[in-house]
Design a protein around this motif. Structure first.
Motif, mmCIF file in Angstrom:
data_model
loop_
_atom_site.group_PDB
_atom_site.id
_atom_site.type_symbol
_atom_site.label_atom_id
_atom_site.label_comp_id
_atom_site.label_asym_id
_atom_site.label_seq_id
_atom_site.Cartn_x
_atom_site.Cartn_y
_atom_site.Cartn_z
ATOM 1 N N SER A 11 0.892 -20.921 -13.236
ATOM 2 C CA SER A 11 -0.564 -21.048 -13.209
ATOM 3 C C SER A 11 -0.985 -22.008 -14.321
ATOM 4 O O SER A 11 -0.212 -22.295 -15.237
ATOM 5 C CB SER A 11 -1.216 -19.687 -13.420
ATOM 6 O OG SER A 11 -0.937 -19.220 -14.732
ATOM 7 N N GLU A 12 -2.215 -22.486 -14.244
ATOM 8 C CA GLU A 12 -2.706 -23.378 -15.299
ATOM 9 C C GLU A 12 -2.602 -22.699 -16.657
ATOM 10 O O GLU A 12 -2.251 -23.317 -17.650
ATOM 11 C CB GLU A 12 -4.167 -23.773 -15.026
ATOM 12 C CG GLU A 12 -4.314 -24.937 -14.097
ATOM 13 C CD GLU A 12 -5.765 -25.396 -14.012
ATOM 14 O OE1 GLU A 12 -6.420 -25.539 -15.066
ATOM 15 O OE2 GLU A 12 -6.225 -25.589 -12.879
ATOM 16 N N HIS A 13 -2.892 -21.401 -16.676
ATOM 17 C CA HIS A 13 -2.856 -20.629 -17.919
ATOM 18 C C HIS A 13 -1.436 -20.567 -18.489
ATOM 19 O O HIS A 13 -1.240 -20.662 -19.701
ATOM 20 C CB HIS A 13 -3.393 -19.223 -17.659
ATOM 21 C CG HIS A 13 -3.250 -18.298 -18.824
ATOM 22 N ND1 HIS A 13 -3.992 -18.438 -19.982
ATOM 23 C CD2 HIS A 13 -2.442 -17.234 -19.031
ATOM 24 C CE1 HIS A 13 -3.638 -17.499 -20.835
ATOM 25 N NE2 HIS A 13 -2.706 -16.742 -20.282
ATOM 26 N N ALA A 14 -0.434 -20.400 -17.624
ATOM 27 C CA ALA A 14 0.950 -20.231 -18.080
ATOM 28 C C ALA A 14 1.679 -21.551 -18.279
ATOM 29 O O ALA A 14 2.745 -21.575 -18.901
ATOM 30 C CB ALA A 14 1.722 -19.374 -17.081
ATOM 31 N N ALA A 16 1.345 -24.203 -20.184
ATOM 32 C CA ALA A 16 1.654 -24.608 -21.566
ATOM 33 C C ALA A 16 2.840 -23.810 -22.106
ATOM 34 O O ALA A 16 3.709 -24.365 -22.783
ATOM 35 C CB ALA A 16 0.431 -24.428 -22.460
ATOM 36 N N GLU A 17 2.888 -22.522 -21.789
ATOM 37 C CA GLU A 17 4.007 -21.692 -22.239
ATOM 38 C C GLU A 17 5.313 -22.127 -21.575
ATOM 39 O O GLU A 17 6.366 -22.149 -22.205
ATOM 40 C CB GLU A 17 3.736 -20.222 -21.937
ATOM 41 C CG GLU A 17 2.608 -19.634 -22.762
ATOM 42 C CD GLU A 17 2.270 -18.209 -22.354
ATOM 43 O OE1 GLU A 17 2.875 -17.695 -21.387
ATOM 44 O OE2 GLU A 17 1.410 -17.615 -23.009
#
Length: 148
Positions: A11-14, A16-17
């Protein structure tokens, strides 16, 4: 739980991680990779599993989706055509010409994913070689002007 053949993406949220994890996996050469579960239990990962996870993380970090499919899985002609991004009729022609191996179950053709991916790699390599040759020919004949 997801179907094993369903594509998975970050997801966009994940994202970067995942990008950071890919960077860490590339930078650190761990002697014995381990997986730590939610309860703190530790499992040593066999090297092939670590390399597979590294490949998955690298693809996810690019923003692409991943599907894990056993190499002996058989696809329908429509699934194979979709994977190659060609029409089913074109794929059937390739099968009938013997370009890609297949088997028949009744009247239905089945293509092993491993055979299909082998064909795709060869096709893509040939396309790249043809493109490189065309670019070189265009340069040789002055097709590209030098920009100042």
């Amino acid at each position: 739980m997801m179907d094993a053949a369903s594509p998975v993406s970050a997801s966009e949220h994940a994202l970067a991680e995942v990008v950071e994890l890919a960077r860490l996996m590339e930078a650190k050469r761990v002697q014995r990779p381990k997986l730590i579960g939610p309860g703190g239990e530790t499992l040593e990962l066999p090297e092939p599993v670590f390399h597979l996870l590294h490949q998955v993380v690298t693809v996810l970090a690019r923003g692409d989706a991943v599907t894990v499919v056993p190499v002996h899985k058989e696809l329908t002609s429509q699934q194979a055509a979709d994977l190659l991004n060609v029409s089913r009729q074109y794929l059937v022609r390739l099968l009938d010409q013997g370009v890609i191996p297949y088997s028949k179950t009744g009247k239905h053709r089945r293509i092993r994913i491993n055979d299909l991916l082998t064909y795709k790699r060869k096709r893509d390599a040939q396309r790249q070689a043809d493109l490189d040759e065309l670019s070189q020919m265009s340069q040789d004949f002055g097709g590209y002007s030098q920009c100042s």
